[in-house]
Design a protein around this motif. Sequence first.
Motif, PDB file in Angstrom:
ATOM      1  N   ALA A  14      44.125 -26.350  67.055  1.00 30.48           N
ATOM      2  CA  ALA A  14      45.077 -27.464  67.083  1.00 30.48           C
ATOM      3  C   ALA A  14      46.325 -27.071  67.873  1.00 30.48           C
ATOM      4  O   ALA A  14      46.968 -26.070  67.577  1.00 30.48           O
ATOM      5  N   ASN A  15      46.668 -27.883  68.861  1.00 31.80           N
ATOM      6  CA  ASN A  15      47.826 -27.650  69.710  1.00 31.80           C
ATOM      7  C   ASN A  15      48.799 -28.805  69.512  1.00 31.80           C
ATOM      8  O   ASN A  15      48.582 -29.891  70.035  1.00 31.80           O
ATOM      9  N   THR A  16      49.873 -28.563  68.763  1.00 29.19           N
ATOM     10  CA  THR A  16      50.847 -29.617  68.501  1.00 29.19           C
ATOM     11  C   THR A  16      52.101 -29.467  69.365  1.00 29.19           C
ATOM     12  O   THR A  16      53.138 -30.045  69.058  1.00 29.19           O
ATOM     13  N   ALA A  17      52.012 -28.724  70.450  1.00 27.21           N
ATOM     14  CA  ALA A  17      53.170 -28.553  71.342  1.00 27.21           C
ATOM     15  C   ALA A  17      53.649 -29.901  71.881  1.00 27.21           C
ATOM     16  O   ALA A  17      54.833 -30.087  72.132  1.00 27.21           O
ATOM     17  N   GLY A  18      52.741 -30.854  72.022  1.00 30.76           N
ATOM     18  CA  GLY A  18      53.095 -32.184  72.513  1.00 30.76           C
ATOM     19  C   GLY A  18      53.435 -33.176  71.415  1.00 30.76           C
ATOM     20  O   GLY A  18      53.735 -34.328  71.685  1.00 30.76           O
ATOM     21  N   GLY A  19      53.383 -32.751  70.155  1.00 28.79           N
ATOM     22  CA  GLY A  19      53.712 -33.632  69.045  1.00 28.79           C
ATOM     23  C   GLY A  19      52.672 -33.576  67.942  1.00 28.79           C
ATOM     24  O   GLY A  19      51.555 -33.100  68.127  1.00 28.79           O
ATOM     25  N   ALA A  20      53.074 -34.079  66.792  1.00 29.64           N
ATOM     26  CA  ALA A  20      52.207 -34.105  65.614  1.00 29.64           C
ATOM     27  C   ALA A  20      51.034 -35.056  65.831  1.00 29.64           C
ATOM     28  O   ALA A  20      51.129 -36.001  66.614  1.00 29.64           O
ATOM     29  N   PHE A  21      49.936 -34.794  65.123  1.00 30.43           N
ATOM     30  CA  PHE A  21      48.791 -35.699  65.161  1.00 30.43           C
ATOM     31  C   PHE A  21      47.972 -35.549  63.885  1.00 30.43           C
ATOM     32  O   PHE A  21      48.265 -34.696  63.051  1.00 30.43           O
ATOM     33  N   THR A  22      46.953 -36.383  63.760  1.00 33.43           N
ATOM     34  CA  THR A  22      46.118 -36.427  62.555  1.00 33.43           C
ATOM     35  C   THR A  22      44.693 -36.001  62.865  1.00 33.43           C
ATOM     36  O   THR A  22      44.128 -36.404  63.882  1.00 33.43           O
ATOM     37  N   ILE A  23      44.128 -35.195  61.975  1.00 37.09           N
ATOM     38  CA  ILE A  23      42.710 -34.870  62.005  1.00 37.09           C
ATOM     39  C   ILE A  23      42.088 -35.570  60.806  1.00 37.09           C
ATOM     40  O   ILE A  23      42.513 -35.364  59.663  1.00 37.09           O
ATOM     41  N   THR A  24      41.121 -36.437  61.063  1.00 37.74           N
ATOM     42  CA  THR A  24      40.443 -37.173  59.993  1.00 37.74           C
ATOM     43  C   THR A  24      39.206 -36.407  59.561  1.00 37.74           C
ATOM     44  O   THR A  24      38.362 -36.060  60.398  1.00 37.74           O
ATOM     45  N   LEU A  25      39.119 -36.124  58.260  1.00 36.15           N
ATOM     46  CA  LEU A  25      37.966 -35.402  57.722  1.00 36.15           C
ATOM     47  C   LEU A  25      36.742 -36.310  57.677  1.00 36.15           C
ATOM     48  O   LEU A  25      36.867 -37.538  57.660  1.00 36.15           O
ATOM     49  N   PRO A  26      35.542 -35.719  57.660  1.00 36.29           N
ATOM     50  CA  PRO A  26      34.323 -36.531  57.599  1.00 36.29           C
ATOM     51  C   PRO A  26      34.266 -37.402  56.344  1.00 36.29           C
ATOM     52  O   PRO A  26      34.813 -37.032  55.309  1.00 36.29           O
ATOM     53  N   ALA A  27      33.584 -38.522  56.443  1.00 31.05           N
ATOM     54  CA  ALA A  27      33.419 -39.439  55.315  1.00 31.05           C
ATOM     55  C   ALA A  27      32.570 -38.800  54.220  1.00 31.05           C
ATOM     56  O   ALA A  27      31.653 -38.019  54.499  1.00 31.05           O
ATOM     57  N   THR A  28      32.857 -39.132  52.986  1.00 26.51           N
ATOM     58  CA  THR A  28      32.185 -38.558  51.824  1.00 26.51           C
ATOM     59  C   THR A  28      30.664 -38.666  51.909  1.00 26.51           C
ATOM     60  O   THR A  28      29.954 -37.723  51.579  1.00 26.51           O
ATOM     61  N   ALA A  29      30.155 -39.796  52.347  1.00 28.56           N
ATOM     62  CA  ALA A  29      28.707 -40.041  52.349  1.00 28.56           C
ATOM     63  C   ALA A  29      27.943 -39.042  53.216  1.00 28.56           C
ATOM     64  O   ALA A  29      26.751 -38.826  53.010  1.00 28.56           O
ATOM     65  N   THR A  30      28.623 -38.408  54.166  1.00 28.03           N
ATOM     66  CA  THR A  30      27.941 -37.486  55.076  1.00 28.03           C
ATOM     67  C   THR A  30      28.035 -36.033  54.632  1.00 28.03           C
ATOM     68  O   THR A  30      27.465 -35.158  55.272  1.00 28.03           O
ATOM     69  N   LEU A  31      28.735 -35.757  53.532  1.00 27.86           N
ATOM     70  CA  LEU A  31      29.048 -34.373  53.162  1.00 27.86           C
ATOM     71  C   LEU A  31      28.046 -33.764  52.190  1.00 27.86           C
ATOM     72  O   LEU A  31      27.494 -34.448  51.326  1.00 27.86           O
ATOM     73  N   LEU A  32      27.861 -32.468  52.347  1.00 22.79           N
ATOM     74  CA  LEU A  32      27.078 -31.665  51.417  1.00 22.79           C
ATOM     75  C   LEU A  32      27.977 -30.572  50.864  1.00 22.79           C
ATOM     76  O   LEU A  32      28.878 -30.079  51.559  1.00 22.79           O
ATOM     77  N   VAL A  33      27.753 -30.164  49.628  1.00 28.32           N
ATOM     78  CA  VAL A  33      28.512 -29.066  49.052  1.00 28.32           C
ATOM     79  C   VAL A  33      28.378 -27.846  49.964  1.00 28.32           C
ATOM     80  O   VAL A  33      27.296 -27.557  50.473  1.00 28.32           O
ATOM     81  N   ASN A  34      29.486 -27.156  50.189  1.00 24.48           N
ATOM     82  CA  ASN A  34      29.617 -25.968  51.035  1.00 24.48           C
ATOM     83  C   ASN A  34      29.834 -26.278  52.510  1.00 24.48           C
ATOM     84  O   ASN A  34      29.939 -25.341  53.311  1.00 24.48           O
TER      85      ASN A  34
END
Length: 92
Positions: A14-34
């Motif tokens: 992540a390079n925020t030298a140009g300003g703050a931004f958002t990283i959106t995590l994957p949706a719950t339905a696509t996730l597996l434990v670990n």
Amino acid sequence: TTTYNAVVNDRILANTAGGAFTITLPATATLLVNDTIQIIDVTSNFATAAVTLSRNGTLIQGTADDLDLDLNGASITIMYSGPTYGWIIIGT
């Protein structure tokens, strides 16, 4: 350097030298434990321009709040633990 939609097993420089931004995590339905994601402050600039982890409907550390990464030089690894606690921090 800009808003990003993370995918499982991402290692994000992540390079925020140009300003703050958002990283959106994957949706719950696509996730597996670990499932994991790592975010690294490659420019040591998070204290000036933070990255926000948008939870995208999933808990982070058991809470329904987004997470701001605002420590210069931070490197954080998160793992999906299931619906009770959601994403948990396993390494910094």
